[in-house]
Motif scaffolding. Structure first.
Motif, PDB file in Angstrom:
ATOM      1  N   GLY A 280     -15.498 -51.749 -44.154  1.00 45.52           N
ATOM      2  CA  GLY A 280     -14.705 -50.528 -44.219  1.00 45.52           C
ATOM      3  C   GLY A 280     -14.689 -49.736 -42.930  1.00 45.52           C
ATOM      4  O   GLY A 280     -13.884 -48.824 -42.774  1.00 45.52           O
ATOM      5  N   GLY A 281     -15.582 -50.059 -42.001  1.00 45.68           N
ATOM      6  CA  GLY A 281     -15.637 -49.332 -40.738  1.00 45.68           C
ATOM      7  C   GLY A 281     -16.554 -48.132 -40.766  1.00 45.68           C
ATOM      8  O   GLY A 281     -16.385 -47.189 -39.991  1.00 45.68           O
ATOM      9  N   LYS A 282     -17.576 -48.140 -41.623  1.00 46.90           N
ATOM     10  CA  LYS A 282     -18.455 -46.988 -41.766  1.00 46.90           C
ATOM     11  C   LYS A 282     -19.289 -46.738 -40.520  1.00 46.90           C
ATOM     12  O   LYS A 282     -19.532 -45.576 -40.150  1.00 46.90           O
ATOM     13  CB  LYS A 282     -19.374 -47.182 -42.978  1.00 46.90           C
ATOM     14  N   SER A 283     -19.749 -47.794 -39.851  1.00 45.99           N
ATOM     15  CA  SER A 283     -20.603 -47.616 -38.678  1.00 45.99           C
ATOM     16  C   SER A 283     -19.845 -46.941 -37.541  1.00 45.99           C
ATOM     17  O   SER A 283     -20.355 -46.017 -36.905  1.00 45.99           O
ATOM     18  CB  SER A 283     -21.149 -48.971 -38.217  1.00 45.99           C
ATOM     19  N   THR A 284     -18.627 -47.390 -37.290  1.00 46.38           N
ATOM     20  CA  THR A 284     -17.814 -46.759 -36.251  1.00 46.38           C
ATOM     21  C   THR A 284     -17.472 -45.334 -36.634  1.00 46.38           C
ATOM     22  O   THR A 284     -17.501 -44.419 -35.793  1.00 46.38           O
ATOM     23  CB  THR A 284     -16.532 -47.568 -36.028  1.00 46.38           C
ATOM     24  N   THR A 285     -17.143 -45.107 -37.899  1.00 47.22           N
ATOM     25  CA  THR A 285     -16.817 -43.754 -38.348  1.00 47.22           C
ATOM     26  C   THR A 285     -18.018 -42.834 -38.233  1.00 47.22           C
ATOM     27  O   THR A 285     -17.892 -41.679 -37.788  1.00 47.22           O
ATOM     28  CB  THR A 285     -16.319 -43.797 -39.803  1.00 47.22           C
ATOM     29  N   ALA A 286     -19.202 -43.302 -38.626  1.00 54.51           N
ATOM     30  CA  ALA A 286     -20.414 -42.491 -38.502  1.00 54.51           C
ATOM     31  C   ALA A 286     -20.696 -42.156 -37.041  1.00 54.51           C
ATOM     32  O   ALA A 286     -21.063 -41.025 -36.702  1.00 54.51           O
ATOM     33  CB  ALA A 286     -21.593 -43.235 -39.117  1.00 54.51           C
ATOM     34  N   SER A 287     -20.501 -43.127 -36.163  1.00 56.70           N
ATOM     35  CA  SER A 287     -20.756 -42.898 -34.736  1.00 56.70           C
ATOM     36  C   SER A 287     -19.781 -41.880 -34.163  1.00 56.70           C
ATOM     37  O   SER A 287     -20.173 -40.968 -33.423  1.00 56.70           O
ATOM     38  CB  SER A 287     -20.656 -44.222 -33.977  1.00 56.70           C
TER      39      SER A 287
END
Length: 493
Positions: A280-287
């Motif tokens: 889902g792209g959570k790591s990029t979004t969190a960063s």
């Protein structure tokens, strides 16, 4: 469905609708061109009745003629008429085949007999119509007898000669193409409606609200950088080199603002960033959320709590020899595994460290809860957690945090997966802060549906471009006593 639903359906499925229209028209045109051409010609005859000694028709004669016309129309389909017509034309066609090519009618309120003949050529159609009238006159004379002026009688007089048709009556190409286009459009519309009805993937904020009751607190656009697998924002505010990054940066700042309004009295200090499904792209979004918070002067600690498939270290190009698990196990101090990133050290990153055999127990331990509490005293803590399906790590963390943000991949994550994720949070009394729709299309049929119109892109893409092609991210050396090899430069160094 409301009007806007139909308009969105049209925007999303305009290509299948156009293909159905074109394909239906093409098939109808091809079918029409393959059909044999048929020409139609008309010839008329007038039925009159004269009384004895009269030279013209009377009212009673007119009534008698009208009553006779219906009988003469039936005579028009006799074999004997077809044989007479074949003799006149000098052809060998069977009477049965000729009868199928001719239609005899009587226009309403007249004593006219109209013969309509079909043939492969204009000349054949004209000749057949005229020969059929002659054949009917011959047969009617045999049946009714030749009229005598002294006694009166029924007379069938041929009208003008049949006109030569200038165009085929069949196939009607324009009509067939119109019908084919309409059928193709209806089939394509049916396909679009069925596909939309069966589509369970998340594509609009309205679908999220209707199906889960959760608010969409952010919509992040799909940029070329995200498509390539990166997509981190520069740490310096306003240094986005490409318009796509400016659009992503502004959308992430909007997410930051919306997050602050989730609870005005007690803004969240510890947030779990998770997703219903992997990818889902959570790591990029969190960063990126951590970056824009730090840009606004908010101290932030980004922790990689995904102890199954950690991504933060690789995403930030940081050393992961020691990290969160080492601090929790007592093998290192928290400062030893903390990377101070960017100017002024407003953003700290803690990578996952070694992957333990029991991630759920590690994340639910008292040491982990105490670590989050200690870090949250002077900074906002953002935890990049595993997806809620099929493990419970994120739910365990969210139960002791201020809430969880659910990152969904637009057009990838299903409504069912999101509902299952919210149920997982509710079972542990965790608070969902909202949904972040990630990788929302900014081009093509989905652009207007998801809110990224051309005006939005123009507004945020018209700012002056900073002449830095790729702004490097600085990693500030760690505090004295920390490991000297912890922080390595990210992109561009």
């Amino acid at each position: 469905m409301e009007l806007r639903d139909y308009l969105r359906l049209l925007r999303i499925h305009w290509l299948p609708l156009l293909l159905g229209l074109v394909l239906g028209s093409a098939l109808a045109l091809g079918f029409s061109l393959l059909q044999p051409k048929v020409y139609t010609a008309d010839s008329n005859a007038l039925v009159t009745v004269t009384a004895p000694g009269n030279t013209g028709p009377s009212i009673s004669s007119e009534s008698l003629a009208r009553s006779k016309v219906n009988s003469f129309v039936e005579i028009g389909s006799w074999r004997s008429v077809a044989e007479e017509a074949a003799t006149v034309l000098g052809i060998d066609d069977s009477p049965e085949s000729l009868v199928t090519r001719v239609k005899v009618t009587n226009p309403t309120d007249t004593t006219i007999i109209r013969v309509t003949a079909n043939a492969p050529s204009p000349e054949e159609a004209r000749d057949l119509a005229e020969a059929w009238v002659r054949g009917m006159i011959t047969v009617i004379s045999e049946v009714e007898g030749v009229p005598d002026p002294a006694t009166g009688g029924i007379t069938v007089t041929p009208g003008d000669s049949a006109r030569l048709p200038t165009a085929p009556s069949s196939p009607n190409v324009k009509q067939n193409v119109a019908i084919g286009a309409l059928l193709g459009l209806l089939l394509a519309a049916g396909y679009a409606v069925i596909r939309t009805a069966l589509d369970r993937k998340i594509r609009t904020p309205e679908a999220v609200s209707e199906q889960t009751g959760l608010s969409v607190v952010g919509t992040l656009p799909l940029t070329p950088e995200l498509a390539k697998g990166s997509g981190l924002l520069p740490l310096e505010p306003g240094s986005e080199a490409a318009s796509s990054l400016r659009l992503l940066a502004e959308a992430t700042r909007e997410l930051r603002t919306n997050l602050q309004y989730t609870n005005i009295d007690e803004p969240p200090k510890a947030i779990v960033m998770t997703s219903p499904q992997p990818g889902g792209g959570k790591s990029t979004t969190a960063s990126n959320l951590a970056i824009v918070l730090a840009q606004a002067g908010q101290p932030v600690v980004l922790i990689d709590t995904d102890l199954r498939r950690p991504r933060i270290a690789a995403l930030w190009n940081l050393d992961n020899a020691a990290g969160l698990t080492d601090a929790l196990a007592g093998r290192a101090d928290v400062d030893d595994v903390t990377h101070y990133v960017g100017p002024e050290g407003m953003l700290r990153v803690i990578t996952s460290g070694r992957i333990p055999p029991n991630p759920s127990e590690v994340l639910g331990s008292q040491r982990m809860l105490q670590l989050v509490a200690d870090l949250g005293r002077d900074a906002m803590v953002i935890m990049d957690a595993p997806p809620l399906s099929p493990v419970t790590d994120a739910a365990i963390l969210a139960a002791h945090a201020d809430g969880a943000l659910l990152v969904v991949g637009t057009g990838k994550t299903t409504i069912d997966a999101l509902q299952h994720a919210t149920e997982s949070l509710s079972r542990v009394n965790a608070k969902p802060l909202g949904v972040v729709m990630n990788r929302v299309p900014t081009k093509g049929s989905g652009r207007a549906s998801y809110g990224y119109s051309s005006e939005y892109r123009t507004y945020y893409g018209s700012q002056e471009t900073v002449p830095s092609a790729a702004a490097p991210v600085t990693v500030i050396p760690q505090r004295p006593g920390a490991g000297s090899d912890r922080g390595s430069a990210r992109r561009g160094r």
